[in-house]
Design a protein around this motif. Sequence first.
Motif, mmCIF file in Angstrom:
data_model
loop_
_atom_site.group_PDB
_atom_site.id
_atom_site.type_symbol
_atom_site.label_atom_id
_atom_site.label_comp_id
_atom_site.label_asym_id
_atom_site.label_seq_id
_atom_site.Cartn_x
_atom_site.Cartn_y
_atom_site.Cartn_z
ATOM 1 N N LEU A 89 0.826 -1.206 0.000
ATOM 2 C CA LEU A 89 0.000 0.000 0.000
ATOM 3 C C LEU A 89 0.864 1.262 0.000
ATOM 4 N N ALA A 90 1.971 1.245 0.716
ATOM 5 C CA ALA A 90 2.865 2.403 0.694
ATOM 6 C C ALA A 90 3.409 2.633 -0.714
ATOM 7 N N HIS A 91 3.777 1.553 -1.389
ATOM 8 C CA HIS A 91 4.303 1.656 -2.750
ATOM 9 C C HIS A 91 3.258 2.226 -3.706
ATOM 10 N N LEU A 92 1.991 1.924 -3.440
ATOM 11 C CA LEU A 92 0.901 2.372 -4.306
ATOM 12 C C LEU A 92 0.360 3.743 -3.914
ATOM 13 N N GLY A 93 0.972 4.363 -2.899
ATOM 14 C CA GLY A 93 0.582 5.708 -2.504
ATOM 15 C C GLY A 93 -0.599 5.783 -1.562
ATOM 16 N N VAL A 94 -0.928 4.670 -0.929
ATOM 17 C CA VAL A 94 -2.026 4.645 0.034
ATOM 18 C C VAL A 94 -1.460 4.883 1.431
ATOM 19 N N THR A 95 -1.977 5.879 2.124
ATOM 20 C CA THR A 95 -1.522 6.207 3.472
ATOM 21 C C THR A 95 -2.325 5.420 4.506
ATOM 22 N N LEU A 96 -1.618 4.800 5.432
ATOM 23 C CA LEU A 96 -2.258 4.042 6.501
ATOM 24 C C LEU A 96 -2.030 4.741 7.827
ATOM 25 N N VAL A 97 -3.095 4.850 8.606
ATOM 26 C CA VAL A 97 -3.026 5.492 9.921
ATOM 27 C C VAL A 97 -3.282 4.426 10.980
ATOM 28 N N ASP A 98 -2.410 4.379 11.970
ATOM 29 C CA ASP A 98 -2.565 3.428 13.070
ATOM 30 C C ASP A 98 -3.305 4.103 14.221
ATOM 31 N N LEU A 99 -4.432 3.551 14.608
ATOM 32 C CA LEU A 99 -5.230 4.041 15.722
ATOM 33 C C LEU A 99 -5.186 3.016 16.860
ATOM 34 N N PRO A 100 -5.540 3.415 18.081
ATOM 35 C CA PRO A 100 -5.481 2.476 19.210
ATOM 36 C C PRO A 100 -6.639 1.479 19.197
ATOM 37 N N PHE A 101 -6.715 0.705 18.117
ATOM 38 C CA PHE A 101 -7.757 -0.302 17.986
ATOM 39 C C PHE A 101 -7.530 -1.453 18.959
ATOM 40 N N THR A 102 -8.616 -2.129 19.290
ATOM 41 C CA THR A 102 -8.535 -3.353 20.091
ATOM 42 C C THR A 102 -9.213 -4.468 19.301
ATOM 43 N N CYS A 103 -9.517 -5.573 19.949
ATOM 44 C CA CYS A 103 -10.120 -6.727 19.283
ATOM 45 C C CYS A 103 -11.409 -6.330 18.566
ATOM 46 N N CYS A 104 -11.652 -6.959 17.428
ATOM 47 C CA CYS A 104 -12.864 -6.661 16.653
ATOM 48 C C CYS A 104 -14.132 -7.134 17.355
ATOM 49 N N GLY A 105 -13.987 -8.031 18.327
ATOM 50 C CA GLY A 105 -15.141 -8.544 19.055
ATOM 51 C C GLY A 105 -15.526 -9.960 18.690
ATOM 52 N N TYR A 106 -14.922 -10.503 17.636
ATOM 53 C CA TYR A 106 -15.314 -11.828 17.141
ATOM 54 C C TYR A 106 -15.269 -12.926 18.206
ATOM 55 N N PRO A 107 -14.228 -12.993 19.038
ATOM 56 C CA PRO A 107 -14.185 -14.081 20.026
ATOM 57 C C PRO A 107 -15.338 -14.052 21.036
ATOM 58 N N ALA A 108 -15.993 -12.904 21.190
ATOM 59 C CA ALA A 108 -17.086 -12.781 22.165
ATOM 60 C C ALA A 108 -18.460 -13.008 21.551
ATOM 61 N N ARG A 109 -18.510 -13.294 20.260
ATOM 62 C CA ARG A 109 -19.797 -13.296 19.554
ATOM 63 C C ARG A 109 -20.781 -14.326 20.111
ATOM 64 N N ASN A 110 -20.285 -15.475 20.575
ATOM 65 C CA ASN A 110 -21.176 -16.512 21.096
ATOM 66 C C ASN A 110 -21.416 -16.379 22.595
ATOM 67 N N ALA A 111 -20.663 -15.526 23.253
ATOM 68 C CA ALA A 111 -20.818 -15.332 24.700
ATOM 69 C C ALA A 111 -21.710 -14.141 25.013
ATOM 70 N N SER A 112 -21.564 -13.063 24.249
ATOM 71 C CA SER A 112 -22.329 -11.846 24.516
ATOM 72 C C SER A 112 -22.459 -11.031 23.233
ATOM 73 N N ARG A 113 -23.655 -10.945 22.715
ATOM 74 C CA ARG A 113 -23.883 -10.147 21.507
ATOM 75 C C ARG A 113 -23.545 -8.686 21.769
ATOM 76 N N ASP A 114 -23.972 -8.171 22.927
ATOM 77 C CA ASP A 114 -23.648 -6.786 23.262
ATOM 78 C C ASP A 114 -22.139 -6.594 23.370
ATOM 79 N N GLY A 115 -21.471 -7.548 24.014
ATOM 80 C CA GLY A 115 -20.024 -7.437 24.197
ATOM 81 C C GLY A 115 -19.282 -7.386 22.870
ATOM 82 N N PHE A 116 -19.678 -8.256 21.953
ATOM 83 C CA PHE A 116 -19.025 -8.285 20.647
ATOM 84 C C PHE A 116 -19.304 -6.998 19.872
#
Length: 268
Positions: free
Chosen positions: A26-53
Amino acid sequence: MKFALFLGCKIPFEVPAYEASTRAVLAHLGVTLVDLPFTCCGYPARNASRDGFVVSAARNLALAERAGLDVVTPCMCCFGTLRHAIRFLGEDAGLRTRAARALADEDLAWSGKTEVLHLLSVLARNVGVGALAAAVRTPQAGRSVAAQYGCHALRPSNVTAFDNPVAPTIFEALIAATGATPIDWPRRLECCGNPLHDASAALSARITRAKIIDAVESGADVLCTACPHCQQSFDAARSGPGAPVVRTLLYPQLLGLALGLPKASLGL
């Protein structure tokens, strides 16, 4: 062109070559990437808590929204999860209210402005297949490549909006842009077997091995992935005595080779 990069949990720790090759391409193609303080997407919690995920996903979406950026992720699992969260938040007013209260604790808010795209979509549609082909310096002619779509990007198509779930073409178009030849193979849209691993490692391995054998028998010398789970499954199945002989490459690695980027920058 600028995006917030969502790597998820698995890629940085278990498939670092995917991060390296994504950033390099992406850098070679001129696409800029920004790193934000992301955490887990929530997938591991999907079967335990819909709200949590959903709240976990919404927090990440809210961070991108605050930065005024759309999200690109190389992980198909994270892509599907974030897209599902957007759908659930849009459909369920009660869930949306509960998520808003949780986000308010961090002075965050979600309004649905942020788009979530998979890496393949950004390359095919935002950068453009034609632009990729024009940027190729080392055509990968002579490679016969089987595209492993994975499950989370294709289905359900009314949530992911990635491609036709029964007759997708985006991955083959991207492979062709590198100069390689995409092949057709009977099992190309089937699961890699990874989701079954914890329930039955033996069954998971049989499914994975069957896919690899099918790709080889269909003429592939490269199995190309765009999902860390698929990549890990195929790499594991290729080890040991009697393993099928085929090379596995992440798509940004294949593209990076075609662009003439150093192998080390691609995690190779």
